[in-house]
Design a protein around this motif. Sequence first.
Motif, PDB file in Angstrom:
ATOM      1  N   TYR A 192       1.157  -7.355   1.315  1.00 59.65           N
ATOM      2  CA  TYR A 192       2.068  -7.966   0.345  1.00 59.65           C
ATOM      3  C   TYR A 192       3.316  -7.088   0.274  1.00 59.65           C
ATOM      4  O   TYR A 192       3.219  -5.886   0.021  1.00 59.65           O
ATOM      5  N   VAL A 193       4.478  -7.692   0.514  1.00 60.24           N
ATOM      6  CA  VAL A 193       5.724  -6.939   0.500  1.00 60.24           C
ATOM      7  C   VAL A 193       6.609  -7.466  -0.615  1.00 60.24           C
ATOM      8  O   VAL A 193       6.919  -8.666  -0.668  1.00 60.24           O
ATOM      9  N   TYR A 194       7.003  -6.559  -1.497  1.00 56.25           N
ATOM     10  CA  TYR A 194       7.914  -6.908  -2.593  1.00 56.25           C
ATOM     11  C   TYR A 194       9.074  -5.929  -2.546  1.00 56.25           C
ATOM     12  O   TYR A 194       8.899  -4.732  -2.795  1.00 56.25           O
ATOM     13  N   GLY A 195      10.254  -6.442  -2.190  1.00 54.91           N
ATOM     14  CA  GLY A 195      11.400  -5.558  -2.019  1.00 54.91           C
ATOM     15  C   GLY A 195      11.104  -4.555  -0.921  1.00 54.91           C
ATOM     16  O   GLY A 195      10.733  -4.930   0.191  1.00 54.91           O
ATOM     17  N   ASN A 196      11.221  -3.269  -1.237  1.00 52.73           N
ATOM     18  CA  ASN A 196      10.915  -2.233  -0.246  1.00 52.73           C
ATOM     19  C   ASN A 196       9.522  -1.647  -0.423  1.00 52.73           C
ATOM     20  O   ASN A 196       9.190  -0.630   0.188  1.00 52.73           O
ATOM     21  N   GLN A 197       8.707  -2.292  -1.241  1.00 51.77           N
ATOM     22  CA  GLN A 197       7.355  -1.816  -1.509  1.00 51.77           C
ATOM     23  C   GLN A 197       6.329  -2.628  -0.725  1.00 51.77           C
ATOM     24  O   GLN A 197       6.336  -3.859  -0.772  1.00 51.77           O
ATOM     25  N   LEU A 198       5.458  -1.925  -0.022  1.00 51.63           N
ATOM     26  CA  LEU A 198       4.429  -2.560   0.802  1.00 51.63           C
ATOM     27  C   LEU A 198       3.054  -2.220   0.227  1.00 51.63           C
ATOM     28  O   LEU A 198       2.775  -1.062  -0.087  1.00 51.63           O
ATOM     29  N   PHE A 199       2.224  -3.244   0.096  1.00 55.60           N
ATOM     30  CA  PHE A 199       0.870  -3.082  -0.432  1.00 55.60           C
ATOM     31  C   PHE A 199      -0.099  -3.658   0.593  1.00 55.60           C
ATOM     32  O   PHE A 199      -0.089  -4.872   0.853  1.00 55.60           O
ATOM     33  N   TRP A 200      -0.924  -2.791   1.193  1.00 55.62           N
ATOM     34  CA  TRP A 200      -1.836  -3.228   2.247  1.00 55.62           C
ATOM     35  C   TRP A 200      -3.264  -3.313   1.716  1.00 55.62           C
ATOM     36  O   TRP A 200      -3.787  -2.356   1.141  1.00 55.62           O
ATOM     37  N   GLY A 201      -3.866  -4.459   1.927  1.00 55.69           N
ATOM     38  CA  GLY A 201      -5.272  -4.630   1.595  1.00 55.69           C
ATOM     39  C   GLY A 201      -5.491  -5.302   0.259  1.00 55.69           C
ATOM     40  O   GLY A 201      -4.722  -5.146  -0.677  1.00 55.69           O
ATOM     41  N   GLN A 202      -6.580  -6.058   0.181  1.00 56.69           N
ATOM     42  CA  GLN A 202      -6.889  -6.782  -1.045  1.00 56.69           C
ATOM     43  C   GLN A 202      -7.164  -5.821  -2.195  1.00 56.69           C
ATOM     44  O   GLN A 202      -6.977  -6.152  -3.364  1.00 56.69           O
ATOM     45  N   ASP A 203      -7.533  -4.596  -1.878  1.00 56.33           N
ATOM     46  CA  ASP A 203      -7.808  -3.609  -2.924  1.00 56.33           C
ATOM     47  C   ASP A 203      -6.529  -2.987  -3.489  1.00 56.33           C
ATOM     48  O   ASP A 203      -6.599  -2.118  -4.368  1.00 56.33           O
ATOM     49  N   ARG A 204      -5.364  -3.423  -2.993  1.00 57.62           N
ATOM     50  CA  ARG A 204      -4.092  -2.939  -3.531  1.00 57.62           C
ATOM     51  C   ARG A 204      -3.405  -3.983  -4.406  1.00 57.62           C
ATOM     52  O   ARG A 204      -2.289  -3.774  -4.871  1.00 57.62           O
ATOM     53  N   LEU A 205      -4.092  -5.073  -4.673  1.00 58.13           N
ATOM     54  CA  LEU A 205      -3.490  -6.098  -5.525  1.00 58.13           C
ATOM     55  C   LEU A 205      -3.251  -5.583  -6.943  1.00 58.13           C
ATOM     56  O   LEU A 205      -2.252  -5.942  -7.578  1.00 58.13           O
ATOM     57  N   ALA A 206      -4.139  -4.737  -7.432  1.00 62.27           N
ATOM     58  CA  ALA A 206      -3.928  -4.156  -8.760  1.00 62.27           C
ATOM     59  C   ALA A 206      -2.679  -3.290  -8.780  1.00 62.27           C
ATOM     60  O   ALA A 206      -1.960  -3.236  -9.793  1.00 62.27           O
ATOM     61  N   HIS A 207      -2.398  -2.638  -7.658  1.00 65.51           N
ATOM     62  CA  HIS A 207      -1.189  -1.816  -7.559  1.00 65.51           C
ATOM     63  C   HIS A 207       0.055  -2.707  -7.581  1.00 65.51           C
ATOM     64  O   HIS A 207       1.065  -2.360  -8.214  1.00 65.51           O
ATOM     65  N   LEU A 208      -0.019  -3.834  -6.879  1.00 66.87           N
ATOM     66  CA  LEU A 208       1.091  -4.788  -6.892  1.00 66.87           C
ATOM     67  C   LEU A 208       1.313  -5.320  -8.299  1.00 66.87           C
ATOM     68  O   LEU A 208       2.466  -5.397  -8.780  1.00 66.87           O
ATOM     69  N   ASP A 209       0.250  -5.670  -8.982  1.00 62.80           N
ATOM     70  CA  ASP A 209       0.333  -6.156 -10.356  1.00 62.80           C
ATOM     71  C   ASP A 209       1.015  -5.119 -11.247  1.00 62.80           C
ATOM     72  O   ASP A 209       1.924  -5.442 -12.032  1.00 62.80           O
ATOM     73  N   ALA A 210       0.602  -3.852 -11.116  1.00 64.41           N
ATOM     74  CA  ALA A 210       1.177  -2.787 -11.940  1.00 64.41           C
ATOM     75  C   ALA A 210       2.650  -2.584 -11.614  1.00 64.41           C
ATOM     76  O   ALA A 210       3.477  -2.370 -12.521  1.00 64.41           O
TER      77      ALA A 210
END
Length: 202
Positions: free
Chosen positions: A178-196
């Motif tokens: 999941y890429v938001y702006g310049n932030q990359l979140f890899w793996g389903q276990d990083r969805l909480a990080h994306l939410d935060a």
Amino acid sequence: MSQIDYYLFPLSPFTYLAGMQLETIAKKHDVKVVYKPFDLFRVFAEHGTQPPGKRHVSRQAYRLQEIERVAGMNGLDVNLKPAHWPTDPKRAVAATIYAQEFAEQHPGGDVGKLSFEILRACWAGEQDIAREDVIEKCLVAAGFDGGLAQRDLQSALDIYERNTDEALAANVFGAPTYVYGNQLFWGQDRLAHLDAHLATIG
């Protein structure tokens, strides 16, 4: 509206194990999701990453344990060794791409649900997502015209290749990402990080 570029691969177990958490997060923060099916095996080749079947046996064994654990935690059925994996992902990729185009002009279908239905068909339903009839059922379940499964593949595959080029340019190396702006979140276990992250900038 800001957007999350969602790089997904319809044969990835961890993409399946994410369920529809991304869509819940996106709705919560009023963020658009752009679905970008990409060629994970081409990315593996570019990065020198071995595909699952060629990794050391210890890593293969751990991967199966992890899939089973995460499925249990997320309340999802899973077959650790699906009858039709790997298979040709192109028809599933094309359906996702065409459905997204269709949904932009004719609201009603749910691309997130379609993606999940395709993944579930492979990882829990013992169905071959290379088959047109399987993709038709997934389309209908997600509120789309099943006829989208019969559209010419080539235009969608051109987008598939372009998505893969974009994934490589964005430093994507696995699925789901999941890429938001310049932030990359890899793996389903990083969805909480994306939410935060979305909460801090909302």
